[in-house]
Design an enzyme around this catalytic site. Structure first.
Site, mmCIF file in Angstrom:
data_model
loop_
_atom_site.group_PDB
_atom_site.id
_atom_site.type_symbol
_atom_site.label_atom_id
_atom_site.label_comp_id
_atom_site.label_asym_id
_atom_site.label_seq_id
_atom_site.Cartn_x
_atom_site.Cartn_y
_atom_site.Cartn_z
ATOM 1 C CG HIS A 25 -1.720 -1.213 1.412
ATOM 2 N ND1 HIS A 25 -2.680 -1.593 0.507
ATOM 3 C CD2 HIS A 25 -1.704 -2.172 2.378
ATOM 4 C CE1 HIS A 25 -3.235 -2.723 0.910
ATOM 5 N NE2 HIS A 25 -2.652 -3.110 2.035
ATOM 6 C CG HIS A 63 2.766 5.695 5.949
ATOM 7 N ND1 HIS A 63 2.416 5.556 7.271
ATOM 8 C CD2 HIS A 63 1.734 6.351 5.353
ATOM 9 C CE1 HIS A 63 1.231 6.087 7.472
ATOM 10 N NE2 HIS A 63 0.790 6.587 6.318
ATOM 11 C CG HIS A 94 -0.547 8.462 1.867
ATOM 12 N ND1 HIS A 94 -1.335 7.336 1.823
ATOM 13 C CD2 HIS A 94 -0.212 8.635 3.175
ATOM 14 C CE1 HIS A 94 -1.490 6.851 3.050
ATOM 15 N NE2 HIS A 94 -0.811 7.623 3.887
ATOM 16 C CD GLU A 131 -3.902 9.354 2.792
ATOM 17 O OE1 GLU A 131 -3.583 9.222 3.984
ATOM 18 O OE2 GLU A 131 -4.548 8.489 2.150
ATOM 19 C CG HIS A 185 0.463 10.359 6.919
ATOM 20 N ND1 HIS A 185 -0.566 9.643 6.351
ATOM 21 C CD2 HIS A 185 0.172 11.678 6.721
ATOM 22 C CE1 HIS A 185 -1.443 10.491 5.823
ATOM 23 N NE2 HIS A 185 -1.018 11.724 6.026
ATOM 24 C CB THR A 235 -5.718 7.801 5.680
ATOM 25 O OG1 THR A 235 -4.377 7.327 5.538
ATOM 26 C CG2 THR A 235 -5.731 9.123 6.435
ATOM 27 C CB THR A 236 -4.882 2.417 5.394
ATOM 28 O OG1 THR A 236 -4.236 2.328 6.668
ATOM 29 C CG2 THR A 236 -4.042 3.263 4.452
#
Ligand SMILES: *[C@@H]1O[C@H](CO)[C@@H](O)[C@H](O)[C@H]1NC(C)=O
Ligand SMILES: *[C@@H]1O[C@H](CO)[C@@H](O)[C@H](O)[C@H]1NC(C)=O
Length: 393
Positions: free
Chosen positions: A90, A115, A117, A129, A142, A224-225
């Protein structure tokens, strides 16, 4: 009828149980099968009312003067032990040592991982995000922490209110390479496929953050996941960090969401969730709206040019006024000079003796003589033109 009435709740019970049990096993995605819109079917909290990310409408944020700058603890003390870089299918994750933490919130938080995005196809295609006033950044970093004052570990904290604190850093692209981000990007080629892990040299995590940690937005939200636990105190920094277009492109095109053995290779792109409704939540700002308008370099240039033009304009106007004043002063002086030098009237006036009846009479007679002389000349002049036609025929 009776059997059906019994059967239905049983089915629901069974299906609910299987959904909960296999939640960890379900391969969710951002689009396609078990995409964002389907998450809540398998992970009920994803359909909750305090989800993340959100769009921050800056005019609707509430200034809270009690929001002090957040202080990263030990972010720069990376030590000699390598970090672990992991492609989890992801995103790319770096596990952080537990001496790193966060101060400035109601509790002390301990770092867990960071991590990213991102989008696809480079700048201007979205990828962050959180959005600010409806606008996406190109990517988002994040840094995840858990509340180590209230909970023993991440898995215990992640389901609890105030269990997690995540720092959100909006990433934009510019011309310059950001060397701090190369500590991650340069090693992503080692974990191209999902589930791959590698060791990378430890580095200063604080160098990934913006300089100003005092200006941020704060709200209560979620992961957010999936499983989207609503346990996150969010801090989204107002200041953004910049990476180069090349760095962004590399980040967006190097990883696969598919595993090494999979026959279909799937690029890991657009791994950002759509913004979620605020549902009466308030987004607080640590800074007031008036001072909050941090300026881009373009705006700064525009202002500098504007101020310079203004100064030049002012100088021209001042010069014009000074010149005009000088001109009028000069004009005034000249008329005075003209009056005092050439005007016999002035001289006469000044030297005129005190009025004496006799002198006055004399003067009057003089004036009369003058008048007479004048009138005679004028009469003569007047007569002249009338005379000339006669002589001319
Ligand atoms: C986290 O803490 C809980 C509660 O103390 C415990 O049951 C669990 O085993 C811990 N998990 C890990 C991964 O350490
Ligand atoms: C988040 O929720 C907690 C608990 O309900 C509350 O005390 C706190 O003020 C909230 N924080 C924000 C930023 O809304």
């Amino acid at each position: 009828m009776n059997s059906r009435a019994l059967f239905l709740p049983l089915i629901l019970l069974v299906s609910r149980r299987t959904a909960a049990d296999s939640a960890e096993e379900i391969t969710w995605t951002y689009s396609g099968l078990v995409g964002q819109s389907d998450w809540s079917q398998y992970f009920p909290e994803c359909g909750g009312s305090s989800q993340s990310p959100v769009d921050v409408t800056t005019t609707q944020t509430k200034y809270d003067p009690s929001l002090v700058p957040v202080t990263p603890l030990g972010y720069s003390q990376h030590g000699n032990q390598p970090f672990t870089l992991h492609n989890n299918g992801h995103t790319v994750v770096i596990e952080l040592p537990d001496w790193m933490g966060l101060q400035g919130l109601r509790w002390l938080f301990t770092a867990v991982q960071l991590h990213l995005h991102w989008g696809n196809g480079g700048p201007g295609h979205g990828g962050s995000e959180h959005t600010i006033n409806g606008r996406s950044a190109d990517a988002e970093l994040h840094v995840v922490h858990y509340n180590s004052e209230l909970y023993p570990n991440m898995s215990a904290a992640m389901t609890q209110r105030d269990g997690l604190a995540v720092l959100g850093i909006l990433i934009e692209t510019g011309e310059e390479t950001n060397p701090a981000f190369n500590n991650i990007i340069n090693y992503m080629s080692r974990v191209r496929h999902a589930d791959q892990k590698t060791f990378i040299p430890a580095f200063d995590v604080q160098s990934l953050l913006p300089k100003s940690l005092g200006r941020y937005y704060r709200y209560n939200g979620s992961l957010t996941t999936p499983p989207c636990y609503q346990s996150v105190v969010w801090t989204v920094f107002h200041e953004r960090v910049q990476i180069s277009k090349e760095q962004l492109l590399k980040m967006e095109t190097i990883l696969y969401s598919s595993k090494a053995g999979d026959s279909h290779r799937m690029l890991l792109q657009d791994n950002y969730r759509a913004t979620q409704p605020l549902n009466h939540r308030v987004v607080f700002a640590s800074f007031s709206a008036e001072s909050g308008q941090e300026l881009s370099s373009g705006e700064v240039t525009a202002i500098v040019i504007g101020v310079m033009c203004g100064c030049v304009g002012l100088a021209v106007i001042v010069r014009f006024i000074v010149k005009t004043i000088r001109f009028f002063k000069l004009l005034h002086r000249e008329t005075v000079v003209v009056n005092s030098s050439s005007s016999s009237w002035d001289v006469l006036h000044n030297n005129r003796p005190a009025p004496m009846p006799r002198v006055k009479d004399q003067e009057k007679s003089n004036n009369k003589k003058q008048d007479f002389a004048l009138s005679t000349t004028s009469e003569a002049e007047r007569k002249d033109p009338s005379a000339s036609p006669r002589t001319e025929p």
